[in-house]
Design a protein around this motif. Structure first.
Motif, PDB file in Angstrom:
ATOM      1  N   ASN A 210       7.639   3.157  10.940  1.00 43.05           N
ATOM      2  CA  ASN A 210       8.673   3.072   9.893  1.00 43.05           C
ATOM      3  C   ASN A 210       8.050   3.262   8.509  1.00 43.05           C
ATOM      4  O   ASN A 210       8.594   3.973   7.661  1.00 43.05           O
ATOM      5  N   LEU A 211       6.910   2.621   8.295  1.00 42.14           N
ATOM      6  CA  LEU A 211       6.225   2.767   6.998  1.00 42.14           C
ATOM      7  C   LEU A 211       5.782   4.203   6.781  1.00 42.14           C
ATOM      8  O   LEU A 211       5.924   4.750   5.683  1.00 42.14           O
ATOM      9  N   ALA A 212       5.228   4.821   7.835  1.00 38.45           N
ATOM     10  CA  ALA A 212       4.779   6.221   7.737  1.00 38.45           C
ATOM     11  C   ALA A 212       5.972   7.107   7.390  1.00 38.45           C
ATOM     12  O   ALA A 212       5.879   7.990   6.531  1.00 38.45           O
ATOM     13  N   ALA A 213       7.101   6.855   8.037  1.00 34.80           N
ATOM     14  CA  ALA A 213       8.307   7.645   7.761  1.00 34.80           C
ATOM     15  C   ALA A 213       8.738   7.480   6.306  1.00 34.80           C
ATOM     16  O   ALA A 213       9.188   8.429   5.666  1.00 34.80           O
ATOM     17  N   SER A 214       8.553   6.272   5.780  1.00 27.71           N
ATOM     18  CA  SER A 214       9.051   5.976   4.426  1.00 27.71           C
ATOM     19  C   SER A 214       8.233   6.666   3.324  1.00 27.71           C
ATOM     20  O   SER A 214       8.716   6.820   2.214  1.00 27.71           O
ATOM     21  N   VAL A 215       6.978   7.068   3.631  1.00 29.58           N
ATOM     22  CA  VAL A 215       6.148   7.663   2.573  1.00 29.58           C
ATOM     23  C   VAL A 215       6.163   9.194   2.608  1.00 29.58           C
ATOM     24  O   VAL A 215       5.573   9.833   1.733  1.00 29.58           O
TER      25      VAL A 215
ATOM     26  N   ALA B  77       0.845  -1.201   0.000  1.00 28.55           N
ATOM     27  CA  ALA B  77       0.000   0.000   0.000  1.00 28.55           C
ATOM     28  C   ALA B  77       0.880   1.250   0.000  1.00 28.55           C
ATOM     29  O   ALA B  77       0.599   2.219  -0.720  1.00 28.55           O
ATOM     30  N   ALA B  78       1.950   1.212   0.773  1.00 29.73           N
ATOM     31  CA  ALA B  78       2.846   2.377   0.847  1.00 29.73           C
ATOM     32  C   ALA B  78       3.444   2.679  -0.527  1.00 29.73           C
ATOM     33  O   ALA B  78       3.542   3.842  -0.925  1.00 29.73           O
ATOM     34  N   ARG B  79       3.815   1.615  -1.250  1.00 32.39           N
ATOM     35  CA  ARG B  79       4.442   1.801  -2.575  1.00 32.39           C
ATOM     36  C   ARG B  79       3.451   2.389  -3.586  1.00 32.39           C
ATOM     37  O   ARG B  79       3.848   3.007  -4.562  1.00 32.39           O
ATOM     38  N   SER B  80       2.142   2.193  -3.316  1.00 31.34           N
ATOM     39  CA  SER B  80       1.130   2.648  -4.284  1.00 31.34           C
ATOM     40  C   SER B  80       0.818   4.140  -4.142  1.00 31.34           C
ATOM     41  O   SER B  80       0.068   4.690  -4.953  1.00 31.34           O
ATOM     42  N   LEU B  81       1.388   4.784  -3.138  1.00 31.95           N
ATOM     43  CA  LEU B  81       1.009   6.173  -2.848  1.00 31.95           C
ATOM     44  C   LEU B  81       2.020   7.182  -3.382  1.00 31.95           C
ATOM     45  O   LEU B  81       3.212   6.887  -3.482  1.00 31.95           O
TER      46      LEU B  81
END
Ligand SMILES: C[S@@+](CC[C@H](N)C(=O)[O-])C[C@H]1O[C@@H](n2cnc3c(N)ncnc32)[C@H](O)[C@@H]1O
Length: 207
Positions: A122-127, A93-97
């Motif tokens: 970590n995911l939030a930081a990455s996007v 999902a992160a990659r789709s944004l």
């Protein structure tokens, strides 16, 4: 308590209770962080009843694991610039944004274990886009709260209501800058919340 938890999955009851308690006013304080034209990711968006208060224009992406909440949100607020997704917010999902200016975690972290929080932060930081920020708010335990507020914290639906220091420690694993404050005056019923503003990701995705 189980009866109340079941009732809260009924969206109009959830929204009504939020307004009776004054939890909506807490959300409105958090969304003051958002400026028109920004891209927003809302993880654990629930029915996103605060959507009409978001500044426009906006590119909004909401995620929640509860199909009833997502269906209601899609029906009421879905459109060209607002999409709602049922499921965990994960790597795919992160990659789709697109790059995200503001990640909202409103009332989510106290539903997640330390391990789940670390993964999500970590995911939030990455996007995040350059200058992006993550805003969270959660029921907390804090030393100055009175008996009613403590009872509210102890009986919250979330299984991981923490003290501010524990939330902060989790956030600092993923972000170089973490500012937080206890909010005791937002709701009509005495309740304590911990709001955090996380910036400067410190993982491999840092600028
Ligand atoms: C207290 S509600 C907050 C909803 C909304 N953000 C608000 O402020 O009204 C927490 C939400 O997180 C959702 N949730 C719990 N675990 C989740 C997860 N792993 N991923 C996405 N949503 C989750 C629940 O379904 C619930 O709707």
């Amino acid at each position: 308590m189980e009866g109340l938890k079941g009732l809260l999955r009924h969206v109009p009851a959830y929204v009504l209770l939020q307004r009776i308690v004054g939890a909506d006013r807490l959300r409105y304080r958090c969304i003051e962080e958002i400026r028109p034209g920004e891209t927003v990711l809302d993880v654990g968006c629930g029915p996103a009843y605060y959507f009409p208060r978001l500044p426009q224009p906006l590119d909004y992406h909401g995620f929640d694991t509860d199909a009833r909440y997502i269906d209601w949100a899609e029906e009421h607020f879905g459109g060209a610039n607002a999409s709602f997704h049922c499921g965990n917010f994960d790597e795919a999902a992160a990659r789709s944004l697109p790059p995200i200016d503001v990640v909202l975690l409103l009332g989510l972290l106290h539903h997640l274990s330390d391990e789940q929080c670390t993964r999500l932060l970590n995911l939030a930081a990455s996007v995040l886009s350059p200058g992006g920020r993550v805003i969270s708010v959660d029921t907390c335990f804090e030393p100055t709260q009175g008996r009613i507020s403590r009872w509210m914290s102890a009986n919250d639906r979330g299984e991981y209501v923490r003290e501010p220091a524990a939330f902060e420690k989790l956030a600092m694993q993923s972000f170089g800058q973490v500012e937080g404050k206890v909010i005791n005056d937002a709701t009509h019923i005495p309740s304590s919340y911990w709001m955090m503003r996380m910036t400067a990701p410190n993982g491999p995705w840092a600028e």
